[in-house]
Scaffold this motif. Structure first.
Motif, short mmCIF file in Angstrom:
data_model
loop_
_atom_site.label_atom_id
_atom_site.label_comp_id
_atom_site.label_asym_id
_atom_site.label_seq_id
_atom_site.Cartn_x
_atom_site.Cartn_y
_atom_site.Cartn_z
N ASN A 117 9.15 48.42 -90.84
CA ASN A 117 7.70 48.28 -91.71
C ASN A 117 8.18 47.07 -92.41
O ASN A 117 8.84 46.86 -93.39
N GLN A 118 7.11 45.92 -92.31
CA GLN A 118 7.31 44.89 -92.95
C GLN A 118 6.98 44.86 -94.41
O GLN A 118 7.44 43.79 -95.11
N ALA A 119 6.69 45.81 -95.04
CA ALA A 119 6.15 46.22 -96.27
C ALA A 119 7.26 46.86 -97.15
O ALA A 119 7.69 46.05 -98.22
N ILE A 120 7.85 47.63 -96.50
CA ILE A 120 8.79 48.51 -97.31
C ILE A 120 10.39 48.34 -96.48
O ILE A 120 11.25 49.16 -97.03
N GLY A 121 10.22 48.05 -95.19
CA GLY A 121 11.57 47.53 -94.59
C GLY A 121 12.34 48.71 -94.01
O GLY A 121 13.43 48.71 -93.53
N VAL A 122 11.58 49.84 -93.86
CA VAL A 122 12.20 51.04 -93.21
C VAL A 122 11.93 51.11 -91.65
O VAL A 122 11.25 50.26 -90.98
N ILE B 34 16.81 45.61 -86.94
CA ILE B 34 16.51 47.35 -87.02
C ILE B 34 17.71 47.73 -87.56
O ILE B 34 17.43 48.89 -88.24
N VAL B 35 18.96 47.33 -87.63
CA VAL B 35 20.16 48.03 -88.32
C VAL B 35 20.05 48.29 -89.61
O VAL B 35 20.26 49.34 -90.46
N THR B 36 19.56 47.10 -90.33
CA THR B 36 19.24 47.12 -91.74
C THR B 36 18.09 47.94 -92.33
O THR B 36 18.21 48.71 -93.21
N ALA B 37 17.27 48.10 -91.32
CA ALA B 37 16.13 49.11 -91.73
C ALA B 37 16.46 50.49 -91.45
O ALA B 37 16.02 51.33 -92.17
N LEU C 85 9.59 55.03 -99.79
CA LEU C 85 10.63 53.96 -100.12
C LEU C 85 11.68 54.99 -100.52
O LEU C 85 11.75 56.15 -101.25
N ALA C 86 13.00 54.38 -100.17
CA ALA C 86 14.41 55.46 -100.45
C ALA C 86 14.74 54.82 -101.95
O ALA C 86 15.50 55.57 -102.64
N THR C 87 14.26 53.68 -102.20
CA THR C 87 14.79 53.18 -103.58
C THR C 87 13.45 52.84 -104.29
O THR C 87 12.25 53.03 -103.92
N GLU C 88 13.62 52.58 -105.60
CA GLU C 88 12.55 52.34 -106.53
C GLU C 88 11.70 51.20 -106.38
O GLU C 88 10.47 51.16 -106.52
N GLN C 89 12.25 50.10 -105.63
CA GLN C 89 11.29 48.74 -105.48
C GLN C 89 11.65 48.76 -103.82
O GLN C 89 12.64 48.99 -103.22
N PRO C 90 10.51 47.91 -103.25
CA PRO C 90 10.81 47.64 -101.71
C PRO C 90 11.94 46.43 -101.85
O PRO C 90 12.13 45.63 -102.80
N PRO C 91 12.32 46.29 -100.60
CA PRO C 91 13.22 45.01 -100.46
C PRO C 91 12.81 43.73 -100.81
O PRO C 91 11.56 43.59 -100.50
N PRO C 92 13.46 42.56 -101.44
CA PRO C 92 13.07 41.41 -101.71
C PRO C 92 12.48 40.67 -100.32
O PRO C 92 11.42 39.74 -100.41
N ALA C 93 13.36 40.96 -98.96
CA ALA C 93 12.82 40.20 -97.87
C ALA C 93 12.95 41.25 -96.92
O ALA C 93 14.06 41.99 -96.91
N VAL C 94 12.16 41.08 -95.90
CA VAL C 94 12.27 42.15 -94.59
C VAL C 94 12.36 41.30 -93.42
O VAL C 94 11.50 40.32 -93.13
N ASP C 95 13.64 41.52 -92.64
CA ASP C 95 13.54 40.58 -91.22
C ASP C 95 13.05 41.86 -90.05
O ASP C 95 13.89 42.68 -90.02
N PRO C 96 11.85 41.54 -89.54
CA PRO C 96 11.22 42.54 -88.70
C PRO C 96 12.05 42.48 -87.47
O PRO C 96 11.84 43.59 -86.80
N GLU C 97 13.39 41.95 -87.18
CA GLU C 97 14.06 42.14 -86.01
C GLU C 97 15.36 42.60 -86.36
O GLU C 97 16.04 42.90 -85.58
#
Length: 691
Positions: A98-103, A210-213, A196-208
Motif C-alpha cells: 500500500n503506497q500510502a501506509i506501506g503495509v 515486500i519484505v519491509t511491508a 497503521l501499526a504505528t502512529e504515523q505513516p512511513p516517510p517513504a514507501v518502496d512499492p517493490e
C-alpha cells in the motif's frame, strides 16, 4: 540466510488439519526455520497473477503456498490447502505494498478480472460514476493501487462497491467506502490511518519492497526466529476456548426452537456472545434457506463477532447465510438503496444544540436527550404529537408551554440537519424502518442489546416477521455504557417466558469479580424486559490473585508505576498483546502509550492484531479480553467524568442514570481481565473505588 514468516491466513487452515498432516507441515516448514529450505523444491506456477508465489509439496494431497519476495531471503507461508485448492489460491492472489501506509496487501486479482466485464456493462448503461468527483491523485493518496483505479472508475453504485469487499485489500476498501459514504479525502484518510501499526505513516514507501511491508504489518505477518519459535506458533493456532460452549450455554444456544423473541442476559464473561454465535450457527445449519442477521451496536464489536464466527463455522455455505454487521450499517445500507445518506457527527450536531439552547432555560444536553429519548424514540412527527405524548423515563415534568418551547428548539435543529442533507444514526434508523416494506431476514440475533437505541430496535423488529425464533437478544444491563434505556415490551417485543440468565463467569477470576461487582453500586440495573436485573448468583469457578490498587502523588508517578507493572507482567512471560491498558480519557491513553514506548514497550491502540500492549479508552475496551489489565486514571476528577453527567438540578433522573453509566464503564474496563487486574490513580481516588 533464509528467514520464515507466517501469515495470519495460515493459522485457521492449519488448525483444521488432521494431526498427521500437521506433523508433515511442521516438518516441511521447520526446514525454513533451520535455513535448509533448498531441499523443499519451491515450485513456480505458470499463469500466476503474482510471479513471486510458490508452492511446496507436503504429501501427495496437501500443498503449502509461499510468497518468495525477490528482494532478500525471506519466505512467507500463506496457506496449506489440498492440491487443487492450493494451486487455485496461488494463481489468483496478488501481493502489493500500500503506497500510502506501506503495509502488505493481498487481493484476489482473478476475481477482480472476472468481475470487470460486468462492471463495464453496468457503467455503459449509466451516466453516473460513484467516484467521478475524485481525481486519481486523491485515490492514490488514500492508498488505492494505481492498477485498480480503472476498475474503481467503473463503479456506479455502493452496492457494486460492497460486492468487491471480499476481493479488495482492507485498507483500500475502507478508503473507497468512506468516500462512497460522503466523507472528504481527509476524513477518509483518518479511517485508513487506523490500519497503521504505528502512529504515523512511513516517510517513504518502496512499492517493490515486500519484505519491509511485511514488517510494517505485524498483525498479519509474524516473522519466525528459529525452529523452536515455529513450533510454539503451530502449537497454538488460535484460542479454541473462545468458541467453546459450556453446558448451560449449550442448552440456551441449541434449543430446537423458541416460540417468539428470546432473551439471554448475564454478567461480563458469562459467554453471552459465544451463545449468540452458536445460536447463529445452529439456525443456519437447521435451514439451508435461512437468512440470518447477527448484529451489535459498534463496528468494532461486529468485526470481533465476524472473526469468532469464522473460527466456529467451517462450512462456507453455512457461514454465508449469516450476515454480520453493526446496526448503524444495517440502517445505512437500507437507506442507501434509495439515496446516499449524509451522516451528522458530533462536530455537526453539537453546535446546532448549543445554538438552539441560547436564551432558553434548557441546556443543549437536555434538548438533545429530549429529542433522542422522546421524539425519535416515539417517532413523533408533529408538535401536537409531542404535546400529547408520554415522557416516561425523563426526570423533569414539562408543561405544555415548556414543551412548545422545547419543540421549537428541536425543530430548528432538525431543519438545519435537513437543509444540510445530513442525519444522525437514530434518525437514519427511523428512516430505514419506514423504508422496510417486507421482512428481510428469517432470524435476527442481537449482541450487546443494552446499547441499542429505540429507533434501532424499531428497525430490527421490522426486518424479521413475528414468529418462532424471530429475535434472539443477548445483553447485560450492567454493561450499559451508552445513553440507551428501552422497554422491549413497549416496542412490541415480548420475551416473557423466553428469558435465560447466565451466571457463571468463564473469563475472570472470582477475586477480580468480587472486587469489581461493588463498583456498580447498590441500585439494580433496569432490564430490557421492564424488570430489575441483579447479579445474584454471579460467580467464577476460577481463582487467582486479588486486584492491586495503587495511589500515586501525581500523573507522572502513576505513569511510571504503569511502566513498572507492565514490565513485570512481560518479565513473567505474558505476551504483550495479552496486556490491556484502559483510561477514561483519550489524552491519558496517549500519554500512557508514549510513556510505554519511551520505555521500550510496544503499544498499539486497542483493538489491534499487532503484537504489543493494547491501550485504549474504557469505551474501546468493550468486547475485548486480556490476561492482564491496567486501568489507570481512576481519580476523583476523572471517574465519573464531569462532562458525561447531566446537572442534577436540571434532570435528577438523567443525572442518576449518567452516574450509573460511569459505574458500568469502570466495571466493563476492569472485567476485561482474565488473570490480573491493576488499578491506579493520582492524588484522590474515584468515589466508585472500594474504600
Amino acid at each position: 540466510m533464509a528467514q520464515l514468516a507466517v501469515a495470519d491466513s495460515f493459522m485457521p487452515q492449519y488448525a483444521k488439519l488432521e494431526p498427521k498432516v500437521r506433523k508433515g507441515v511442521e516438518a516441511a516448514f521447520a526446514k525454513f526455520a533451520e535455513h535448509s529450505h533448498a531441499g523443499l523444491h519451491l515450485e513456480k506456477l505458470s499463469g500466476a497473477k503474482d510471479p513471486r508465489i510458490r508452492t511446496i509439496r507436503i504429501d501427495l494431497f496437501w500443498r503449502g503456498v509461499v510468497l518468495a519476495p525477490e528482494k532478500g531471503d525471506v519466505y512467507c507461508l500463506l496457506s496449506v490447502l489440498g492440491h487443487d485448492e492450493a494451486i487455485a489460491y496461488a494463481k489468483s492472489r496478488k501481493f502489493t505494498v500500500n503506497q500510502a501506509i506501506g503495509v502488505l496487501e493481498v487481493r484476489d486479482q482473478k476475481a477482480l478480472d472476472d468481475i470487470s466485464p460486468a462492471l463495464e456493462k453496468a457503467a455503459e448503461s449509466s451516466e453516473y460514476r460513484l467516484f467521478e468527483h475524485l481525481f486519481d491523485k486523491d485515490l492514490t493518496k488514500l492508498g488505492v493501487d494505481p492498477e485498480l483505479i480503472p476498475l474503481v472508475r467503473l463503479i456506479t453504485t455502493e452496492a457494486h462497491l460492497q460486492a468487491l469487499e471480499k476481493y479488495l485489500p482492507e485498507p483500500q476498501y475502507i478508503a473507497l467506502l468512506a468516500l462512497a459514504q460522503g466523507m472528504t479525502v481527509d476524513q477518509a484518510w483518518a479511517e485508513v490511518a487506523k490500519c497503521l501499526a504505528t502512529e504515523q505513516p512511513p516517510p517513504a514507501v518502496d512499492p517493490e519492497d515486500i519484505v519491509t511491508a511485511m514488517r510494517r504489518t505485524p498483525e498479519r505477518v509474524v516473522f519466525v526466529n528459529g525452529p523452536e519459535e515455529l513450533r510454539d506458533i503451530l502449537a497454538h493456532p488460535f484460542d479454541t476456548w473462545r468458541i467453546f460452549l459450556h453446558p448451560v450455554q449449550r442448552k440456551v444456544a441449541l434449543r430446537p426452537s423458541y416460540s417468539g423473541p428470546a432473551q439471554v442476559t448475564g454478567g461480563a464473561g458469562t459467554g453471552k456472545t459465544v451463545t449468540a454465535l452458536h445460536r447463529a450457527r445452529f439456525l443456519a445449519q437447521a435451514d439451508p434457506r435461512a437468512r440470518i442477521l447477527l448484529t451489535t451496536f459498534t463496528k468494532n464489536l461486529a468485526q470481533a463477532l465476524e472473526k469468532q464466527l469464522a473460527l466456529l463455522i467451517e462450512d462456507a455455505r453455512v457461514r454465508d447465510r449469516i450476515e454480520v454487521v453493526n446496526v448503524d450499517r444495517v440502517a445505512y445500507g437500507i437507506v442507501a438503496r434509495h439515496h446516499r445518506p449524509g451522516i451528522a457527527g458530533a462536530d455537526v450536531v453539537d453546535p446546532l444544540w448549543e445554538e438552539a439552547a441560547e436564551g432558553l432555560p434548557f441546556s443543549p444536553t437536555f434538548l438533545r436527550r429530549e429529542w433522542e429519548h422522546v421524539v425519535l424514540a416515539q417517532e413523533l412527527a408533529s408538535e401536537e404529537e409531542y404535546l400529547a405524548c408520554s415522557r416516561t423515563g425523563r426526570g423533569v415534568p414539562l408543561g405544555k408551554a415548556q414543551r412548545a418551547v422545547v419543540w421549537k428548539a428541536i425543530d430548528r435543529v432538525v431543519a438545519a440537519l435537513r437543509a444540510a442533507g445530513k442525519s444522525t444514526f437514530p434518525q437514519l434508523a427511523n428512516e430505514a424502518a419506514d423504508l422496510v416494506r417486507a421482512p428481510e431476514y428469517d432470524h435476527v440475533i442481537i449482541d450487546e442489546a443494552q446499547d441499542i437505541h429505540p429507533t434501532q430496535w424499531r428497525l430490527l423488529r421490522r426486518l424479521v416477521a413475528q414468529g418462532p425464533d424471530d429475535l434472539f437478544i443477548v445483553g447485560d444491563p450492567h454493561q450499559r455504557i451508552y445513553d440507551r434505556h428501552v422497554s422491549l415490551a413497549g416496542l412490541g417485543i415480548n420475551v416473557r417466558g423466553r428469558s435465560a440468565k447466565l451466571r457463571l463467569n468463564y473469563r475472570t477470576t472470582q477475586e477480580i469479580l468480587g472486587w469489581a461487582v461493588p463498583l456498580l453500586g447498590l441500585v439494580p440495573a433496569q432490564g430490557l424486559d421492564d424488570s430489575a436485573d441483579t447479579l445474584d448468583g454471579y460467580r467464577s469457578p476460577m481463582h487467582g490473585r486479588r486486584p492491586v490498587v495503587r495511589r500515586y502523588e501525581d500523573v507522572d508517578g502513576e505513569l511510571d508505576g504503569l511502566v513498572e507493572q507492565v514490565r513485570a507482567w512481560l518479565d513473567d512471560g505474558v505476551e504483550p498483546s495479552a496486556i490491556g491498558v484502559a483510561a477514561r480519557y483519550t489524552y491519558l491513553v496517549k500519554k500512557a502509550a508514549g510513556r510505554l514506548k519511551a520505555a521500550g514497550i510496544t503499544a498499539y491502540q486497542a483493538p489491534s492484531k499487532s503484537d504489543g500492549v493494547q491501550i485504549g479508552s474504557m469505551h474501546r475496551m468493550k468486547g475485548l479480553e486480556f490476561r492482564c489489565v491496567a486501568v489507570i486514571g481512576v481519580d476523583e476528577a476523572s471517574v465519573p467524568s464531569p462532562s458525561a453527567i447531566a446537572a442534577e438540578e436540571e434532570d435528577p433522573k438523567a443525572h442518576a442514570q449518567d452516574l450509573q453509566m460511569e459505574r458500568c464503564l469502570l466495571f466493563v474496563a476492569c472485567t476485561r481481565a482474565r488473570d490480573h487486574l491493576y488499578v491506579s490513580y493520582a492524588e484522590a481516588p474515584s468515589a466508585f473505588l472500594p474504600s
